[in-house]
Design a protein around this motif. Structure first.
Motif, PDB file in Angstrom:
ATOM      1  N   VAL A   1      -6.797   5.817 -41.386  1.00 40.85           N
ATOM      2  CA  VAL A   1      -6.138   5.617 -42.675  1.00 40.85           C
ATOM      3  C   VAL A   1      -4.658   5.308 -42.482  1.00 40.85           C
ATOM      4  CG1 VAL A   1      -5.473   6.740 -44.837  1.00 40.85           C
ATOM      5  CG2 VAL A   1      -7.792   7.030 -43.945  1.00 40.85           C
ATOM      6  N   ALA A   2      -4.010   5.993 -41.547  1.00 43.19           N
ATOM      7  CA  ALA A   2      -2.587   5.747 -41.307  1.00 43.19           C
ATOM      8  C   ALA A   2      -2.353   4.309 -40.862  1.00 43.19           C
ATOM      9  CB  ALA A   2      -2.053   6.724 -40.257  1.00 43.19           C
ATOM     10  N   VAL A   3      -3.186   3.803 -39.969  1.00 39.34           N
ATOM     11  CA  VAL A   3      -3.039   2.422 -39.508  1.00 39.34           C
ATOM     12  C   VAL A   3      -3.299   1.448 -40.647  1.00 39.34           C
ATOM     13  CG1 VAL A   3      -4.006   0.645 -37.986  1.00 39.34           C
ATOM     14  CG2 VAL A   3      -3.561   2.945 -37.096  1.00 39.34           C
ATOM     15  N   HIS A   4      -4.344   1.692 -41.417  1.00 39.31           N
ATOM     16  CA  HIS A   4      -4.659   0.804 -42.542  1.00 39.31           C
ATOM     17  C   HIS A   4      -3.518   0.782 -43.551  1.00 39.31           C
ATOM     18  CE1 HIS A   4      -7.307  -0.205 -46.255  1.00 39.31           C
ATOM     19  NE2 HIS A   4      -6.790  -1.289 -45.733  1.00 39.31           N
ATOM     20  N   ALA A   5      -2.972   1.941 -43.878  1.00 41.91           N
ATOM     21  CA  ALA A   5      -1.878   2.015 -44.852  1.00 41.91           C
ATOM     22  C   ALA A   5      -0.652   1.271 -44.353  1.00 41.91           C
ATOM     23  CB  ALA A   5      -1.524   3.478 -45.136  1.00 41.91           C
ATOM     24  N   ALA A   6      -0.340   1.418 -43.069  1.00 44.41           N
ATOM     25  CA  ALA A   6       0.832   0.734 -42.503  1.00 44.41           C
ATOM     26  C   ALA A   6       0.612  -0.777 -42.456  1.00 44.41           C
ATOM     27  CB  ALA A   6       1.134   1.276 -41.110  1.00 44.41           C
ATOM     28  N   GLU A   7      -0.602  -1.198 -42.145  1.00 44.18           N
ATOM     29  CA  GLU A   7      -0.914  -2.634 -42.141  1.00 44.18           C
ATOM     30  C   GLU A   7      -0.775  -3.228 -43.543  1.00 44.18           C
ATOM     31  OE1 GLU A   7      -4.131  -2.874 -38.451  1.00 44.18           O
ATOM     32  OE2 GLU A   7      -4.826  -2.579 -40.499  1.00 44.18           O
ATOM     33  N   GLU A   8      -1.287  -2.529 -44.535  1.00 45.19           N
ATOM     34  CA  GLU A   8      -1.169  -3.007 -45.909  1.00 45.19           C
ATOM     35  C   GLU A   8       0.286  -3.043 -46.356  1.00 45.19           C
ATOM     36  OE1 GLU A   8      -4.640  -3.573 -48.276  1.00 45.19           O
ATOM     37  OE2 GLU A   8      -3.837  -4.580 -46.507  1.00 45.19           O
ATOM     38  N   CYS A   9       1.057  -2.065 -45.918  1.00 49.91           N
ATOM     39  CA  CYS A   9       2.474  -2.030 -46.273  1.00 49.91           C
ATOM     40  C   CYS A   9       3.192  -3.264 -45.730  1.00 49.91           C
ATOM     41  CB  CYS A   9       3.115  -0.758 -45.716  1.00 49.91           C
ATOM     42  SG  CYS A   9       4.839  -0.501 -46.179  1.00 49.91           S
ATOM     43  N   VAL A  10       2.919  -3.605 -44.481  1.00 51.03           N
ATOM     44  CA  VAL A  10       3.537  -4.788 -43.889  1.00 51.03           C
ATOM     45  C   VAL A  10       3.088  -6.053 -44.625  1.00 51.03           C
ATOM     46  CG1 VAL A  10       3.623  -6.245 -41.824  1.00 51.03           C
ATOM     47  CG2 VAL A  10       3.860  -3.762 -41.604  1.00 51.03           C
TER      48      VAL A  10
ATOM     49  N   LEU B   1       4.125   1.130 -38.784  1.00 47.90           N
ATOM     50  CA  LEU B   1       2.925   0.598 -38.147  1.00 47.90           C
ATOM     51  C   LEU B   1       2.875   0.987 -36.668  1.00 47.90           C
ATOM     52  CD1 LEU B   1       0.365  -1.088 -38.213  1.00 47.90           C
ATOM     53  CD2 LEU B   1       1.768  -3.142 -37.930  1.00 47.90           C
ATOM     54  N   LYS B   2       4.011   0.933 -35.993  1.00 47.57           N
ATOM     55  CA  LYS B   2       4.047   1.311 -34.574  1.00 47.57           C
ATOM     56  C   LYS B   2       3.751   2.795 -34.397  1.00 47.57           C
ATOM     57  CE  LYS B   2       7.282  -2.390 -33.440  1.00 47.57           C
ATOM     58  NZ  LYS B   2       8.714  -2.741 -33.251  1.00 47.57           N
ATOM     59  N   ARG B   3       4.300   3.643 -35.282  1.00 47.35           N
ATOM     60  CA  ARG B   3       3.991   5.072 -35.196  1.00 47.35           C
ATOM     61  C   ARG B   3       2.502   5.299 -35.460  1.00 47.35           C
ATOM     62  NH1 ARG B   3       6.167  10.271 -36.267  1.00 47.35           N
ATOM     63  NH2 ARG B   3       8.023   9.578 -35.114  1.00 47.35           N
ATOM     64  N   ALA B   4       1.946   4.616 -36.453  1.00 48.93           N
ATOM     65  CA  ALA B   4       0.529   4.791 -36.771  1.00 48.93           C
ATOM     66  C   ALA B   4      -0.352   4.363 -35.604  1.00 48.93           C
ATOM     67  CB  ALA B   4       0.165   4.004 -38.028  1.00 48.93           C
ATOM     68  N   LYS B   5      -0.020   3.232 -34.969  1.00 52.71           N
ATOM     69  CA  LYS B   5      -0.832   2.739 -33.854  1.00 52.71           C
ATOM     70  C   LYS B   5      -0.710   3.654 -32.638  1.00 52.71           C
ATOM     71  CE  LYS B   5      -2.992  -0.450 -33.494  1.00 52.71           C
ATOM     72  NZ  LYS B   5      -4.445  -0.618 -33.742  1.00 52.71           N
ATOM     73  N   SER B   6       0.497   4.126 -32.342  1.00 59.10           N
ATOM     74  CA  SER B   6       0.645   5.018 -31.186  1.00 59.10           C
ATOM     75  C   SER B   6      -0.025   6.365 -31.452  1.00 59.10           C
ATOM     76  CB  SER B   6       2.126   5.215 -30.851  1.00 59.10           C
ATOM     77  OG  SER B   6       2.800   5.932 -31.861  1.00 59.10           O
ATOM     78  N   SER B   7       0.033   6.830 -32.707  1.00 59.49           N
ATOM     79  CA  SER B   7      -0.610   8.104 -33.048  1.00 59.49           C
ATOM     80  C   SER B   7      -2.126   8.003 -33.013  1.00 59.49           C
ATOM     81  CB  SER B   7      -0.163   8.559 -34.440  1.00 59.49           C
ATOM     82  OG  SER B   7       1.212   8.859 -34.458  1.00 59.49           O
ATOM     83  N   GLN B   8      -2.649   6.797 -33.130  1.00 55.28           N
ATOM     84  CA  GLN B   8      -4.095   6.604 -33.124  1.00 55.28           C
ATOM     85  C   GLN B   8      -4.701   6.970 -31.764  1.00 55.28           C
ATOM     86  OE1 GLN B   8      -5.472   2.578 -34.029  1.00 55.28           O
ATOM     87  NE2 GLN B   8      -7.011   3.438 -35.404  1.00 55.28           N
TER      88      GLN B   8
END
Length: 358
Positions: free
Chosen positions: A301-310, A328-335
């Motif tokens: 969900v974090a990655v999806h939300a950041a992608e939509e935000c961008v 987005l970078k934080r979401a991807k690294s946290s994944q």
């Protein structure tokens, strides 16, 4: 300890709401997302004054530490609220690594003196394992570890060696910075072959590391939740204000559907993250399963939300000046932090007795 049939409380207590308001107020004045890209460029994401205000002055560093050891005697639920707010601002502080992972590891081995230093915000400790290490990780029998998050901010490194767990002064170790995807959570290679104070033997060290990584993975879900909430709120705000064809772009049906879908995902992520925090706080036997479920869902969900935000910010969302790329970078690294999605899916399958298809 909570039994398997006990009721989980996903709602926020009044004290948790007060804590949220205090942390959000602090971050609004010192860690505004709009200024984040400039601060990352200028200071390399370090802000000692912010850390002192958050960890020492506000006392959040000691939330998981019992009062008799100098802490606040709170629980994972309160720490989760702090991490939600830190996630909303992608705040570059070592709270997850020091106040959760390292603190839980030290609690397992009853390292009272060092815990008191951490709880008071006087020191930062980091468990010297790769950021990708999840619950069940077996540390390598070598003095060099790559991908250690926040190692360059640590005063003390918790190093696992074949004969046990050691507390090593950071000044006595070799810390070589690496280039991370997420500039707000620096990585480094750590070499600490000898020296330090032995805290536990090998058996106790293994269990302590497992406990630290389990708590870290569970509360990382709350950080991911906060990140997703900010991305959704910022996207809704932008699409209300941005006009095309003399009307807000947020009024277009296609964008409405995308934001509505994201809202549903964020609501579900909140339930998963709160369930994990509550399970850890109550010592539930279901905590490993709750943590794994939260990580599988909240990281996506974090990655999806950041992608939509961008994407829904249009051209400005692709620029360095707007903070969306840092989210987005934080979401991807946290994944991939504290266990990959695949790792946690295997855990869910094992704990829920769901064998993979042949």
């Amino acid at each position: 300890m909570e039994g398997p049939g006990a009721m989980t409380d996903l709602l926020y207590f009044e004290a948790e709401g007060d804590l949220r308001a205090a942390v959000r107020s602090l971050l609004a004045g010192r860690a505004d997302p709009a200024d984040l890209t400039g601060r990352v460029e200028d200071t390399g994401s370090r802000d000692p004054a912010l850390w002192k205000a958050l960890a020492a002055d506000m006392g959040t560093a000691g939330l998981l530490v019992p009062e008799k050891l100098g802490g606040q005697g709170a629980s994972h639920r309160e720490a989760a609220v702090v991490l939600e707010e830190l996630g909303r601002a992608v705040t570059p502080v070592p709270y997850l690594t020091s106040c959760v992972v390292a603190t839980e590891t030290l609690l397992a081995v009853q390292a009272g003196d060092l815990l008191g230093e951490l709880a008071a915000g006087r020191k930062v400790a980091v468990l010297a394992v790769p950021l990708s290490a999840g619950p069940g990780h077996e540390p390598a029998a070598t003095g060099t570890v790559t991908g250690v998050a926040d190692a360059d901010r640590a005063d003390v490194l918790l190093v696992v060696r074949p004969d046990g767990l050691y507390a090593v002064d950071a000044a006595d170790a070799t810390i070589t910075p690496q280039t991370p995807l997420d500039l707000t959570r620096p990585l480094a290679t750590v070499t600490a072959d000898d020296g330090g104070t032995r805290l536990a033997d090998s058996g106790a060290a293994r269990e302590a590391v497992r406990r630290g990584l389990l708590a870290g993975a569970g509360l990382l879900a709350s950080e991911q939740l906060g990140l997703a909430e900010w991305c959704l709120e910022e996207t809704v705000r932008h699409t209300r204000e941005r006009h095309q064809f003399n009307r807000p772009v947020g009024s277009f049906q296609a964008l409405k559907h995308r934001m509505a879908q994201l809202w549903l995902e964020v609501v579900n992520a909140r339930a998963a993250a709160r369930n994990a925090a509550d399970a850890l706080a109550t010592g539930s036997t279901e905590a490993p399963l709750a943590v794994a479920v939260a990580q599988v869902y909240c990281s996506r969900v974090a990655v999806h939300a950041a992608e939509e935000c961008v994407q829904l910010h249009g051209g400005i969302g692709m620029t360095w000046e707007h903070p969306a790329h840092l989210y987005l970078k934080r979401a991807k690294s946290s994944q991939i932090a504290l266990g990959s999605v695949a790792h946690h899916k295997r855990t869910v399958a094992d704990l829920a007795d769901l064998p993979a298809p042949a």
